[in-house]
Design a protein around this motif. Structure first.
Motif, short mmCIF file in Angstrom:
data_model
loop_
_atom_site.label_atom_id
_atom_site.label_comp_id
_atom_site.label_asym_id
_atom_site.label_seq_id
_atom_site.Cartn_x
_atom_site.Cartn_y
_atom_site.Cartn_z
N LEU A 38 0.89 -1.61 -0.03
CA LEU A 38 -0.35 0.24 0.16
C LEU A 38 0.63 0.84 0.14
CD1 LEU A 38 -2.95 -0.98 2.47
CD2 LEU A 38 -3.50 -0.43 0.06
N TYR A 69 1.69 1.80 -3.69
CA TYR A 69 0.94 1.98 -3.79
C TYR A 69 0.70 3.23 -4.51
CZ TYR A 69 -4.08 1.78 -6.23
OH TYR A 69 -5.48 1.68 -5.68
N PHE A 70 0.55 4.08 -2.81
CA PHE A 70 0.30 5.34 -2.64
C PHE A 70 1.56 6.95 -2.69
CE2 PHE A 70 -2.72 7.12 0.32
CZ PHE A 70 -3.54 5.61 0.45
N ILE A 90 4.23 6.05 -5.57
CA ILE A 90 4.11 6.24 -6.87
C ILE A 90 3.48 6.88 -7.85
CG2 ILE A 90 2.31 4.11 -7.17
CD1 ILE A 90 4.53 3.34 -9.53
N THR A 91 2.21 7.28 -6.82
CA THR A 91 0.83 8.80 -7.57
C THR A 91 1.59 10.25 -7.56
OG1 THR A 91 -0.08 8.93 -5.18
CG2 THR A 91 -1.21 7.40 -6.94
N MET A 92 2.76 10.19 -6.67
CA MET A 92 3.28 11.64 -6.37
C MET A 92 4.05 12.03 -7.88
SD MET A 92 5.11 11.45 -3.03
CE MET A 92 6.67 11.96 -2.88
N PHE A 93 4.54 10.41 -8.70
CA PHE A 93 5.07 11.04 -9.79
C PHE A 93 4.09 11.29 -10.72
CE2 PHE A 93 7.91 8.18 -6.63
CZ PHE A 93 8.94 9.21 -6.72
N ILE A 94 2.95 10.63 -10.81
CA ILE A 94 2.15 10.81 -12.06
C ILE A 94 1.65 12.21 -12.49
CG2 ILE A 94 -0.34 10.25 -12.86
CD1 ILE A 94 -0.02 7.91 -10.78
N PRO A 95 2.25 12.68 -13.25
CA PRO A 95 1.62 13.82 -13.86
C PRO A 95 0.23 14.56 -14.16
CG PRO A 95 3.22 13.04 -15.59
CD PRO A 95 2.95 11.98 -14.77
N GLY A 96 -0.18 15.83 -13.58
CA GLY A 96 -1.80 15.39 -13.96
C GLY A 96 -1.52 15.64 -15.61
N VAL A 151 -6.33 13.61 -2.41
CA VAL A 151 -5.32 13.10 -0.96
C VAL A 151 -4.38 13.80 -2.09
CG1 VAL A 151 -4.79 10.46 -1.00
CG2 VAL A 151 -6.77 11.16 -1.02
N ILE A 196 0.59 13.11 2.57
CA ILE A 196 1.00 12.19 3.03
C ILE A 196 2.45 11.48 4.03
CG2 ILE A 196 0.51 9.84 3.30
CD1 ILE A 196 -1.70 9.74 1.02
N LEU A 198 -7.71 7.71 -4.52
CA LEU A 198 -6.48 7.72 -4.62
C LEU A 198 -6.89 7.02 -5.96
CD1 LEU A 198 -4.20 8.86 -4.28
CD2 LEU A 198 -3.03 7.16 -3.07
N VAL A 243 -6.82 8.81 -9.71
CA VAL A 243 -5.64 9.12 -10.09
C VAL A 243 -5.25 7.34 -10.86
CG1 VAL A 243 -3.03 9.55 -9.58
CG2 VAL A 243 -4.85 9.86 -8.33
N GLN A 260 5.37 21.15 -17.44
CA GLN A 260 3.39 20.86 -17.53
C GLN A 260 3.64 22.11 -18.20
OE1 GLN A 260 2.20 17.70 -15.09
NE2 GLN A 260 3.47 17.46 -13.83
N MET A 289 4.86 11.31 -19.07
CA MET A 289 5.36 10.83 -17.44
C MET A 289 5.89 9.62 -17.98
SD MET A 289 2.03 8.25 -16.08
CE MET A 289 3.15 6.99 -17.12
N MET A 333 9.10 10.68 -14.59
CA MET A 333 9.64 9.57 -14.07
C MET A 333 11.45 9.03 -14.11
SD MET A 333 6.40 7.00 -13.87
CE MET A 333 5.04 6.55 -12.90
N ASN A 376 12.94 11.77 -12.28
CA ASN A 376 12.45 11.02 -10.31
C ASN A 376 13.51 9.91 -9.64
OD1 ASN A 376 11.33 12.95 -9.18
ND2 ASN A 376 9.73 12.91 -10.91
#
Lengths: 283, 308
Positions: free
Chosen positions: A115, A118-119, A121-127, A156, A161, B38, B42, B240, B286, B290, B293
């Motif tokens: 988990l 899982y949380f 990895i979302t830091m690296f997803i650009p909007g 979130v 976090i 999330l 996301v 971006q 992306m 990534m 990063n």
């Protein structure tokens, strides 16, 4: 000895001068803008331009407060709805993110590692990557053109976090153990022990969440299409910008009104925010 | 009841786990809201985006890498916007790093009340959005009566149009961006500078090092972590970039200041541009972010373990 003192003095003077110049450059665009809100159509784009208006023209503000300006878009009500959205988002976002951070910092449970990644990895997803499909998701959920679409999808943040978890690691474990022995539930411990102790990170993250919502432009523009009542501030300013390119004083007046609230927040919390950069910069 | 040794081990482990995992239910319950949000807003859109980048937009049939291929061969506009963003990101990041590092050094030397006030003042633009910054800078850069045009007229020169040539258009975008980012970057650099132990400098003074040597051998190597983090932040943010290019130049001249996000914004609901192609393009973006990063995080981690 005197030589050293003279050198020190020269150094101080030079550095003070550099500071003054840099501060002046940074503040200049804002200072240049302020009187422009009181210029009329003829003066705002006059060549050569002067800093102060010759005629003190207050119609720009009057128009903003009394009329709709463009179609159904009302600037004052957009400030209200953006403020509402931002405040609700700050409260919910703090709660949800702090819950998650508290769990990751203080609990052992099956699947914790999975988990966490899982949380994370979302830091690296650009909007931008998920923009079009997110719009699809919220329209399937029938959230388009409601306050929900403005508030909920951005609540979130893995980064927040992470920030709270780092902070909770600094709170001694024994404090929680003692509370458990006293028969407190973990929920209660969170509200009675951890929440009161995390005022500083709450201010830092809270202000940044507020700014994120207050300044958001693309998401509201693409999801609030047929409901001008809840249009957001930046959305309306952009529309004003393309409509009133001649009567630019109106756009400037709206701009000034739109930075009053963020600036007030900054003035109130500046000590904590500036101190927080030292921590948040480290991630 | 008697246990054999093996059975005892199993029971003991269970008991141990029961203690270790106490409160699991509460944990899952408190994690639930964040997990659901999330996943829905996301992870799900990401999965959909990946899927759609391999599908035909109209029929939904699987087309392999056709969408990606389209980007590199047919519609070169997206690729161009990508390169524009890369160039602007490189220029802005380099300038911001240099300016903010130098000014942070000045601030460290100005260890007094005045220095504190300056720190607060330069941070003010951080609270301003790209849209607002563009409105403000329009008063300066506007061809038909902005500050620079006024100055040109006063000096008997021709006014400058900041959307006529590419280098000028870059200036119109880079100036507000620098203005917005300068305060934050400077304060992070400053935080890094005051974290360098004073002992290092004292030791260097004993050895008779001059200011330049101290800068090269102590300050710069110790700022590595902070610099790397700022670079991550900047690459992620400036690749971006959208609000300032949209407001200042609108992509002009000849799409040389068009950015990928602006392209996406413009092509939204534009039937002539297939959505799935732009999604494929966004996925490439992306992967790039990534990659940056991950590489940077790896170098950071090894650095920390050396210290410990």
């Amino acid at each position: 000895m005197r030589n050293v003192n003279v050198r020190k003095l020269v150094k101080t003077i030079v550095f003070t001068l550099i500071c003054l110049i840099v501060a002046a450059i940074i503040l200049f665009p804002i200072i240049w803008m302020l009187p422009a809100a009181f210029k009329n159509k003829a003066e705002i784009w006059a060549i050569p331009n002067e800093w102060l208006p010759k005629v003190f023209y207050t119609k720009n503000f009057e128009k903003i407060f009394t009329s709709n300006l463009v179609n159904d878009y009302n600037f004052i009500s957009s400030i209200g709805s953006t403020f509402l959205v931002s405040v609700i988002a700050v409260v919910l976002s703090l709660l949800v993110n702090m819950f998650a951070a508290y769990v990751f910092a203080n609990f052992e449970f099956r699947g914790k590692n999975f988990l966490w990644y899982y949380f994370l990895i979302t830091m690296f997803i650009p909007g931008i990557t998920i923009l079009l499909t997110s719009i699809r998701v919220v329209s399937v959920l029938q959230m388009t053109d409601t306050l929900l679409v403005l508030i909920i999808p951005g609540l979130v943040s893995a980064y927040n976090i992470f920030f709270f978890r780092q902070f909770y690691y600094g709170i001694p474990r024994s404090l929680e153990e003692a509370a458990i022995i006293d028969g407190c539930s973990r929920f209660k411990i969170f509200f009675k022990v951890f929440l009161p102790m995390s005022v500083t990170p709450m201010v830092i993250i809270g202000v940044s969440v507020f700014m994120g919502y207050w300044n958001s432009f693309m998401w509201p523009t693409l999801t609030i299409v047929n409901n001008s009542e809840i249009a957001q501030v930046m959305q309306v300013i952009r529309i004003l910008n393309s409509t009133y390119s001649g009567e630019y004083g109106i756009v400037i007046a709206a701009t000034i009104l739109s930075i009053i609230i963020p600036l007030t927040l900054f003035i109130i919390f500046q000590k904590k925010i500036i101190a927080g950069i030292a921590v948040s910069g480290l991630k | 009841m008697e246990y054999t040794f093996d059975e005892y081990q199993v029971v003991n482990k269970k008991r141990h786990n029961r203690f270790k995992y106490r409160g699991s239910k509460t944990a899952y319950l408190m994690l639930l809201p964040a997990f659901v949000l999330l996943s829905v807003f996301v992870i799900l859109p990401l999965v959909l985006a990946v899927v759609r980048s391999f599908q035909d937009y109209n029929t939904g049939a699987w087309v392999g890498f056709k969408n990606y291929n389209y980007l590199f061969t047919l519609d070169k506009l997206y690729l161009k916007s990508f390169l524009n963003a890369l160039i602007m990101t490189a220029i802005i990041s380099a300038l911001l790093l240099i300016f903010s590092f130098l000014f942070a050094c000045v601030l460290r030397a100005m260890n007094n009340k005045f220095g504190k006030v300056v720190k607060v003042l330069i941070y003010v633009p951080f609270f301003i959005s790209g849209i607002i910054a563009s409105v403000i800078f329009n008063l300066i850069f506007n061809y038909g009566g902005g500050l620079i045009t006024s100055i040109c007229v006063l000096l008997d020169k021709d006014p400058i149009s900041f959307t006529s040539t590419t280098p000028l258009a870059y200036i119109a975008i880079i100036a507000p961006t620098l203005w917005l980012g300068f305060g934050y970057n400077t304060l992070v650099m400053y935080a890094g500078l005051i974290n360098i132990p004073e002992d290092y400098y004292n030791a260097a003074n004993v050895d008779g090092a001059n200011s330049f040597q101290k800068m090269i051998y102590i300050t710069i190597p110790n700022m590595k972590n902070y610099t790397v983090l700022l670079v991550i932040n900047m690459v992620t943010a400036y690749m971006q970039m959208m609000e300032i290019p949209m407001m200042m130049t609108g992509g002009a001249p000849l799409d040389t200041t068009l950015t990928p996000v602006l392209y996406l914004f413009n092509s939204f609901r534009d039937p002539s541009r297939p959505d799935n192609v732009t999604i494929a393009g966004a996925i490439i973006l992306m992967l790039l972010i990534m990659a940056v990063n991950i590489v940077v995080f790896k170098t950071l981690r090894t650095k920390r373990s050396e210290d410990a």
